[in-house]
Design an enzyme around this catalytic site. Structure first.
Site, PDB file in Angstrom:
ATOM      1  N   ARG A  70       0.870  -1.194   0.000  1.00 34.11           N
ATOM      2  CA  ARG A  70       0.000   0.000   0.000  1.00 34.11           C
ATOM      3  C   ARG A  70       0.894   1.227   0.000  1.00 34.11           C
ATOM      4  O   ARG A  70       1.354   1.688   1.029  1.00 34.11           O
ATOM      5  CB  ARG A  70      -0.888  -0.008   1.240  1.00 34.11           C
ATOM      6  CG  ARG A  70      -1.795   1.209   1.357  1.00 34.11           C
ATOM      7  CD  ARG A  70      -2.718   1.068   2.556  1.00 34.11           C
ATOM      8  NE  ARG A  70      -3.623   2.198   2.728  1.00 34.11           N
ATOM      9  CZ  ARG A  70      -3.341   3.287   3.447  1.00 34.11           C
ATOM     10  NH1 ARG A  70      -2.156   3.390   4.049  1.00 34.11           N
ATOM     11  NH2 ARG A  70      -4.212   4.267   3.555  1.00 34.11           N
TER      12      ARG A  70
ATOM     13  N   SER B 230     -12.975  -3.152   0.726  1.00 34.41           N
ATOM     14  CA  SER B 230     -13.304  -2.511   2.013  1.00 34.41           C
ATOM     15  C   SER B 230     -14.805  -2.304   2.062  1.00 34.41           C
ATOM     16  O   SER B 230     -15.378  -1.731   1.135  1.00 34.41           O
ATOM     17  CB  SER B 230     -12.642  -1.123   2.103  1.00 34.41           C
ATOM     18  OG  SER B 230     -11.277  -1.215   1.939  1.00 34.41           O
TER      19      SER B 230
ATOM     20  N   LYS C 118      -4.438   5.853   8.446  1.00 33.23           N
ATOM     21  CA  LYS C 118      -5.254   6.226   7.281  1.00 33.23           C
ATOM     22  C   LYS C 118      -5.961   7.534   7.610  1.00 33.23           C
ATOM     23  O   LYS C 118      -6.894   7.569   8.422  1.00 33.23           O
ATOM     24  CB  LYS C 118      -6.260   5.125   6.965  1.00 33.23           C
ATOM     25  CG  LYS C 118      -7.167   5.403   5.782  1.00 33.23           C
ATOM     26  CD  LYS C 118      -7.977   4.164   5.419  1.00 33.23           C
ATOM     27  CE  LYS C 118      -9.186   4.504   4.564  1.00 33.23           C
ATOM     28  NZ  LYS C 118      -8.837   5.154   3.298  1.00 33.23           N
TER      29      LYS C 118
END
Ligand SMILES: Nc1nc(C(F)(F)F)ncc1COP(=O)(O)OP(=O)(O)O
Ligand SMILES: [Mg+2]
Length: 218
Positions: A46, A117, A146
């Site tokens: 990521r 998600s 995040k």
């Protein structure tokens, strides 16, 4: 390669390490290799957030991380970036509600692993119709990683979604101290970034998490 079965997916999701260059203090490849030695079961690249790599540098780090996974039989997934996942021939992709449409991603990746998600029943139903292999549910606990994470959900959404029978991994502020709560709520695994990537001893952090998740089994 056939689609991963739900049971295979459940065992892969146990200790799900996610990282990119911005989450690591030292070389991300060394962090990943130590995490693999500690017992992670799947990895997601990521590369996101302020100062993240782009273009050739992002691809180059992705290749190095993928190589470490390949050498150790750990599935290598890519977050968000479908083109990168296809260029690397990654084992799968994880996408969120703001990313490319899950059904289109499924079309493009064939039988590779597709994670989505989800934050509610409606998103879960759509993800199933799109061919998701697992749900990423969270943020379970507060997270600094995040920046645009949604509202902290606790474990209630895991309880609500497990009825779909789709493998679930919890994400958001999870560590060795609260991982058991996530599993008791019905998750098949836990996903972490800084609990491993910022640990003084990455291998030990991964092992401690693994022991909590696998209920103390080795
Ligand atoms: N990357 C993720 N991986 C998982 C996993 F299930 F793999 F644990 N769950 C959730 C996310 C968050 O995905 P998304 O909502 O697109 O946000 P971002 O692109 O910022 O990560
Ligand atoms: Mg995303």
């Amino acid at each position: 390669m056939a689609r991963v079965s739900p049971d295979q997916m459940r065992s892969l999701l146990k200790v799900y390490f996610i990282a990119g260059s911005t989450n690591c203090i030292e070389d991300p490849v060394k962090v990943l290799e130590d995490a693999i030695r500690g017992g992670i079961t799947i990895f997601q690249y990521r590369e996101k957030g302020e100062g993240c790599l782009v273009d050739k540098e992002k691809l180059a780090l992705g290749r190095r991380l993928q190589q470490a996974c390949k050498e150790n039989g750990i599935p290598f997934l890519v977050n968000d970036d479908l083109e990168l996942a296809l260029e690397l021939d990654a084992d799968g992709v994880h996408i969120g509600q703001e990313d490319e449409d899950a059904a289109r991603v499924r079309e493009k990746i064939g039988d590779k692993i597709l994670g989505v998600s989800v934050h509610n029943l409606e998103e879960a139903e759509k993800a199933i119709q799109s061919g998701a292999d697992y749900f990423g549910v969270g943020p379970i606990f507060p997270t600094a990683t995040k920046k645009d994470a949604g509202a902290v959900q606790g474990t209630a959404m895991i309880e609500e979604l497990k009825g779909f029978g789709i493998p679930i991994v919890g994400i958001g502020g999870i560590n060795a101290h609260n991982a058991e709560m996530v599993m008791e709520a019905g998750a098949d695994g836990v996903s972490v970034i800084t609990a491993i990537s910022h640990a003084k001893d990455v291998r030990t952090a991964a092992t401690q998490l693994s022991e909590k998740v696998k209920g103390g089994q080795a």
